[in-house]
Design an enzyme around this catalytic site. Sequence first.
Site, PDB file in Angstrom:
ATOM      1  N   GLY A 119      -4.596   8.950  33.013  1.00 27.21           N
ATOM      2  CA  GLY A 119      -5.791   9.498  33.727  1.00 27.21           C
ATOM      3  C   GLY A 119      -6.938   8.545  34.130  1.00 27.21           C
ATOM      4  N   ILE A 120      -6.275   7.175  34.479  1.00 29.27           N
ATOM      5  CA  ILE A 120      -7.097   6.179  34.767  1.00 29.27           C
ATOM      6  C   ILE A 120      -7.796   6.431  36.257  1.00 29.27           C
TER       7      ILE A 120
ATOM      8  N   GLN B 168     -11.778  11.319  37.156  1.00 28.25           N
ATOM      9  CA  GLN B 168     -13.403  10.854  37.094  1.00 28.25           C
ATOM     10  C   GLN B 168     -13.703  10.220  35.767  1.00 28.25           C
TER      11      GLN B 168
ATOM     12  N   ASP C 234       4.172   8.967  34.162  1.00 30.23           N
ATOM     13  CA  ASP C 234       3.797  10.335  34.182  1.00 30.23           C
ATOM     14  C   ASP C 234       3.881  11.042  32.647  1.00 30.23           C
TER      15      ASP C 234
ATOM     16  N   ALA D 297      -5.327  11.731  30.760  1.00 24.69           N
ATOM     17  CA  ALA D 297      -4.464  12.403  31.689  1.00 24.69           C
ATOM     18  C   ALA D 297      -4.410  14.017  31.418  1.00 24.69           C
ATOM     19  N   ALA D 298      -4.502  14.820  32.545  1.00 22.97           N
ATOM     20  CA  ALA D 298      -4.273  16.365  32.113  1.00 22.97           C
ATOM     21  C   ALA D 298      -4.479  17.046  33.430  1.00 22.97           C
TER      22      ALA D 298
ATOM     23  N   SER E  98      -6.397  19.343  34.444  1.00 14.87           N
ATOM     24  CA  SER E  98      -7.670  19.656  33.824  1.00 14.87           C
ATOM     25  C   SER E  98      -8.501  20.790  34.395  1.00 14.87           C
TER      26      SER E  98
ATOM     27  N   THR F 222     -11.837  19.220  24.494  1.00 18.57           N
ATOM     28  CA  THR F 222     -12.570  19.965  25.298  1.00 18.57           C
ATOM     29  C   THR F 222     -13.200  21.378  24.641  1.00 18.57           C
TER      30      THR F 222
ATOM     31  N   GLU G 236     -13.513  24.093  26.095  1.00 19.07           N
ATOM     32  CA  GLU G 236     -12.539  25.232  26.422  1.00 19.07           C
ATOM     33  C   GLU G 236     -11.949  25.883  25.020  1.00 19.07           C
TER      34      GLU G 236
ATOM     35  N   TYR H  66      -4.995  26.280  29.974  1.00 20.37           N
ATOM     36  CA  TYR H  66      -5.440  24.960  29.588  1.00 20.37           C
ATOM     37  C   TYR H  66      -5.886  24.659  28.253  1.00 20.37           C
TER      38      TYR H  66
ATOM     39  N   LYS I 158      -4.469  22.399  25.070  1.00 23.47           N
ATOM     40  CA  LYS I 158      -5.400  21.303  24.629  1.00 23.47           C
ATOM     41  C   LYS I 158      -5.523  21.540  23.236  1.00 23.47           C
TER      42      LYS I 158
HETATM   43  P1  NAP Z   1      -9.488  14.466  36.082  1.00 22.20           P
HETATM   44  O1  NAP Z   1     -10.558  14.118  37.058  1.00 22.20           O
HETATM   45  O2  NAP Z   1      -8.871  16.090  36.812  1.00 22.20           O
HETATM   46  O3  NAP Z   1      -8.322  13.486  36.137  1.00 22.20           O
HETATM   47  C1  NAP Z   1      -7.256  14.031  35.611  1.00 22.20           C
HETATM   48  C2  NAP Z   1      -6.291  12.442  35.465  1.00 22.20           C
HETATM   49  O4  NAP Z   1      -5.145  12.906  34.986  1.00 22.20           O
HETATM   50  C3  NAP Z   1      -6.092  12.056  36.814  1.00 22.20           C
HETATM   51  O5  NAP Z   1      -6.193  10.701  36.883  1.00 22.20           O
HETATM   52  C4  NAP Z   1      -4.748  12.657  37.096  1.00 22.20           C
HETATM   53  O6  NAP Z   1      -4.002  11.534  37.904  1.00 22.20           O
HETATM   54  C5  NAP Z   1      -4.154  12.421  35.778  1.00 22.20           C
HETATM   55  N1  NAP Z   1      -2.890  13.214  35.552  1.00 22.20           N
HETATM   56  C6  NAP Z   1      -2.687  14.565  35.784  1.00 22.20           C
HETATM   57  N2  NAP Z   1      -1.499  14.876  35.482  1.00 22.20           N
HETATM   58  C7  NAP Z   1      -0.729  13.985  35.047  1.00 22.20           C
HETATM   59  C8  NAP Z   1       0.487  13.486  34.641  1.00 22.20           C
HETATM   60  N3  NAP Z   1       1.448  14.587  34.703  1.00 22.20           N
HETATM   61  N4  NAP Z   1       0.885  12.323  34.310  1.00 22.20           N
HETATM   62  C9  NAP Z   1      -0.086  11.481  34.399  1.00 22.20           C
HETATM   63  N5  NAP Z   1      -1.508  11.442  34.845  1.00 22.20           N
HETATM   64  C10 NAP Z   1      -1.821  12.684  35.208  1.00 22.20           C
HETATM   65  O7  NAP Z   1     -10.290  14.942  34.928  1.00 22.20           O
HETATM   66  P2  NAP Z   1     -11.472  14.314  34.191  1.00 22.20           P
HETATM   67  O8  NAP Z   1     -12.723  15.015  34.440  1.00 22.20           O
HETATM   68  O9  NAP Z   1     -11.473  12.932  34.465  1.00 22.20           O
HETATM   69  O10 NAP Z   1     -11.100  14.752  32.527  1.00 22.20           O
HETATM   70  C11 NAP Z   1     -10.475  13.671  31.755  1.00 22.20           C
HETATM   71  C12 NAP Z   1      -9.921  14.218  30.706  1.00 22.20           C
HETATM   72  O11 NAP Z   1     -10.938  15.016  29.948  1.00 22.20           O
HETATM   73  C13 NAP Z   1      -9.091  15.277  30.935  1.00 22.20           C
HETATM   74  O12 NAP Z   1      -7.970  15.501  29.826  1.00 22.20           O
HETATM   75  C14 NAP Z   1      -9.621  16.838  30.939  1.00 22.20           C
HETATM   76  O13 NAP Z   1      -8.752  17.902  30.446  1.00 22.20           O
HETATM   77  C15 NAP Z   1     -10.691  16.364  29.692  1.00 22.20           C
HETATM   78  N6  NAP Z   1     -12.023  16.922  29.814  1.00 22.20           N
HETATM   79  C16 NAP Z   1     -12.919  16.916  30.874  1.00 22.20           C
HETATM   80  C17 NAP Z   1     -14.019  17.576  30.536  1.00 22.20           C
HETATM   81  C18 NAP Z   1     -14.796  17.578  31.855  1.00 22.20           C
HETATM   82  O14 NAP Z   1     -15.837  18.189  32.103  1.00 22.20           O
HETATM   83  N7  NAP Z   1     -14.712  16.603  32.904  1.00 22.20           N
HETATM   84  C19 NAP Z   1     -14.592  18.173  29.663  1.00 22.20           C
HETATM   85  C20 NAP Z   1     -13.748  18.077  28.431  1.00 22.20           C
HETATM   86  C21 NAP Z   1     -12.585  17.719  28.660  1.00 22.20           C
HETATM   87  P3  NAP Z   1      -4.171  11.698  39.519  1.00 22.20           P
HETATM   88  O15 NAP Z   1      -5.254  11.006  39.807  1.00 22.20           O
HETATM   89  O16 NAP Z   1      -2.870  11.423  40.016  1.00 22.20           O
HETATM   90  O17 NAP Z   1      -4.158  13.350  39.849  1.00 22.20           O
HETATM   91  O1  F7E Z   2     -15.850  26.296  36.066  1.00 18.67           O
HETATM   92  C1  F7E Z   2     -17.365  29.656  37.212  1.00 18.67           C
HETATM   93  C2  F7E Z   2     -16.030  29.613  36.517  1.00 18.67           C
HETATM   94  O2  F7E Z   2     -14.216  25.155  37.113  1.00 18.67           O
HETATM   95  C3  F7E Z   2     -17.219  26.450  35.186  1.00 18.67           C
HETATM   96  C4  F7E Z   2     -13.121  21.243  33.419  1.00 18.67           C
HETATM   97  O3  F7E Z   2     -13.520  20.053  33.355  1.00 18.67           O
HETATM   98  O4  F7E Z   2     -14.845  21.920  31.989  1.00 18.67           O
HETATM   99  C5  F7E Z   2     -14.147  22.145  32.981  1.00 18.67           C
HETATM  100  O5  F7E Z   2     -13.588  23.582  33.214  1.00 18.67           O
HETATM  101  C6  F7E Z   2     -17.311  27.981  35.208  1.00 18.67           C
HETATM  102  C7  F7E Z   2     -16.349  28.951  35.113  1.00 18.67           C
HETATM  103  O6  F7E Z   2     -15.255  24.367  35.020  1.00 18.67           O
HETATM  104  C8  F7E Z   2     -16.666  29.113  40.621  1.00 18.67           C
HETATM  105  O7  F7E Z   2     -15.517  30.745  36.323  1.00 18.67           O
HETATM  106  C9  F7E Z   2     -17.868  30.519  39.435  1.00 18.67           C
HETATM  107  O8  F7E Z   2     -17.072  29.848  34.273  1.00 18.67           O
HETATM  108  O9  F7E Z   2     -16.523  24.248  37.125  1.00 18.67           O
HETATM  109  P1  F7E Z   2     -15.544  24.843  36.365  1.00 18.67           P
HETATM  110  P2  F7E Z   2     -14.735  24.682  33.483  1.00 18.67           P
HETATM  111  O10 F7E Z   2     -13.718  26.045  33.673  1.00 18.67           O
HETATM  112  O11 F7E Z   2     -15.786  25.063  32.669  1.00 18.67           O
HETATM  113  C10 F7E Z   2     -14.043  22.066  30.712  1.00 18.67           C
HETATM  114  C11 F7E Z   2     -15.008  21.570  29.425  1.00 18.67           C
HETATM  115  C12 F7E Z   2     -12.782  21.347  30.832  1.00 18.67           C
HETATM  116  O12 F7E Z   2     -12.309  20.774  29.875  1.00 18.67           O
HETATM  117  C13 F7E Z   2     -12.052  21.120  32.176  1.00 18.67           C
HETATM  118  O13 F7E Z   2     -11.003  20.371  32.261  1.00 18.67           O
HETATM  119  O14 F7E Z   2     -18.151  28.355  36.800  1.00 18.67           O
HETATM  120  N1  F7E Z   2     -17.142  29.771  38.657  1.00 18.67           N
HETATM  121  N2  F7E Z   2     -17.515  30.396  40.795  1.00 18.67           N
HETATM  122  C14 F7E Z   2     -16.463  28.816  39.423  1.00 18.67           C
HETATM  123  N3  F7E Z   2     -15.773  27.847  39.142  1.00 18.67           N
HETATM  124  C15 F7E Z   2     -15.027  27.201  40.055  1.00 18.67           C
HETATM  125  N4  F7E Z   2     -14.186  26.059  39.730  1.00 18.67           N
HETATM  126  N5  F7E Z   2     -15.306  27.717  41.356  1.00 18.67           N
HETATM  127  C16 F7E Z   2     -16.010  28.586  41.690  1.00 18.67           C
HETATM  128  O15 F7E Z   2     -16.170  29.009  42.923  1.00 18.67           O
END
Ligand code: NAP
Ligand code: F7E
Length: 338
Positions: A8-9, A12, A57, A87-88, A90, A133, A135, A157, A161
């Site tokens: 997932g390099i 974000q 992958d 990687a996820a 996500s 996460t 979640e 999701y 996880k």
């Molecule tokens: P992101 O921007 O969606 O990045 C996901 C990465 O995973 C991308 O590099 C994507 O590649 C890669 N990927 C997806 N499917 C893959 C596959 N089948 N094989 C190899 N690589 C794959 O997510 P992020 O926000 O950086 O989050 C990083 C991790 O933290 C994720 O596991 C996410 O679930 C977890 N997380 C995120 C949050 C948050 O709020 N951001 C909070 C808690 C946990 P492509 O660039 O090719 O799509």
């Molecule tokens: O939704 C509400 C939606 O998609 C946040 C991922 O990084 O954080 C992320 O998951 C909230 C939800 O993020 C819209 O229903 C309202 O309650 O920005 P989100 P998420 O679902 O919290 C966790 C920690 C992860 O691990 C995940 O990878 O906002 N909401 N209206 C909306 N959400 C979206 N996307 N779009 C709307 O229009």
Amino acid sequence: MNIAFITGISGQDGSYLSEFLLEKGYAVCGLVRRHSTIFGTYRIDKILKDLDLFYGDMTDSLGLCDVFDKILAKYPNYQRFEIYNLAAQSHVMVSFEVPEYTADVDAIGTLRLLDVVLKKIPKEKIRFYQASTSELYGEVLEEPQSETTPFNPQSPYAIAKLYAFWTVKQYRKAYGIFASNGILFNHTSPRRGETFVCHKIARGVQRIMEGRLDVLELGNLDAQRDLGHARDYVEGMWRILQHHQPDEFVLATGKMYSVRQLVEFAFEIYGKHITWDGEGKHEKGLLDGRIVCQVNERYYRPAEVEKLQGDASKAKTELGWSTNVSVQDILKEIMGKN
Ligand code: NAP
Ligand code: F7E
């Protein structure tokens, strides 16, 4: 030399983490997917020449094996091998549309990776970070949520996880490897995908104020999230792997805001105050009497996580980690107004 391998390099977190680890002197390697039209590396383009990227992958074990063989051939004399499994698939909403794929990548993908790591790297050299996460807490059973709060996942999701979380703990116990879970609450940045709510709101309000969009359409305005800056959270990941023992750590700000409040904050950056009228799916945000925000049911989720608020006391005490970037500052940075 220490090696860091990031799945997932190109995402974000992967992009911020790569920059952070290069500064620390790591040999930074990463897994990337092939895209049909673009390189898919735009977030890491500036540091591309300093990285070792490998196509692969999370759904392909043999490919993962090959990648490790290539890394080990290039860096035979490493001291420590840190693996950051970021990687996820996500996106929570998307996981309802592609549940099987989400489980394959996020759950079984983690198992595949751990299995390859265990076969290829001597146990004492492994440090494995799993991107768990908030979640996992889902429909919360305790407020705020800490490492001891029971899980209650609400989406494909989160369930995928959860499998990964327990697999990491099981590999730690069964095989004695250093494998840790970071339970990260929402974190965002200008590098976030545009379909996540904070980014969607920042960009949407910006477009409205620049006359390029009439109305911002959102789903559940009542949902509340604990929202920090990704740059701080990737440092937390690294700190988790430098700890003297593998463990679980919550990373969060401890503050929680509703989607409605995020919309208000975004307009306030432009010195505008919006008012709300109506309830539920009929609620509308008004600016000088004009509708600028409304609910569209297509953004409602089949099952919702209403509120998440983390307690990161353990990370503060044991890792010395903290974060204090305000949501307003994050919105400003996404809008390029900081
Ligand atoms: P992101 O921007 O969606 O990045 C996901 C990465 O995973 C991308 O590099 C994507 O590649 C890669 N990927 C997806 N499917 C893959 C596959 N089948 N094989 C190899 N690589 C794959 O997510 P992020 O926000 O950086 O989050 C990083 C991790 O933290 C994720 O596991 C996410 O679930 C977890 N997380 C995120 C949050 C948050 O709020 N951001 C909070 C808690 C946990 P492509 O660039 O090719 O799509
Ligand atoms: O939704 C509400 C939606 O998609 C946040 C991922 O990084 O954080 C992320 O998951 C909230 C939800 O993020 C819209 O229903 C309202 O309650 O920005 P989100 P998420 O679902 O919290 C966790 C920690 C992860 O691990 C995940 O990878 O906002 N909401 N209206 C909306 N959400 C979206 N996307 N779009 C709307 O229009």
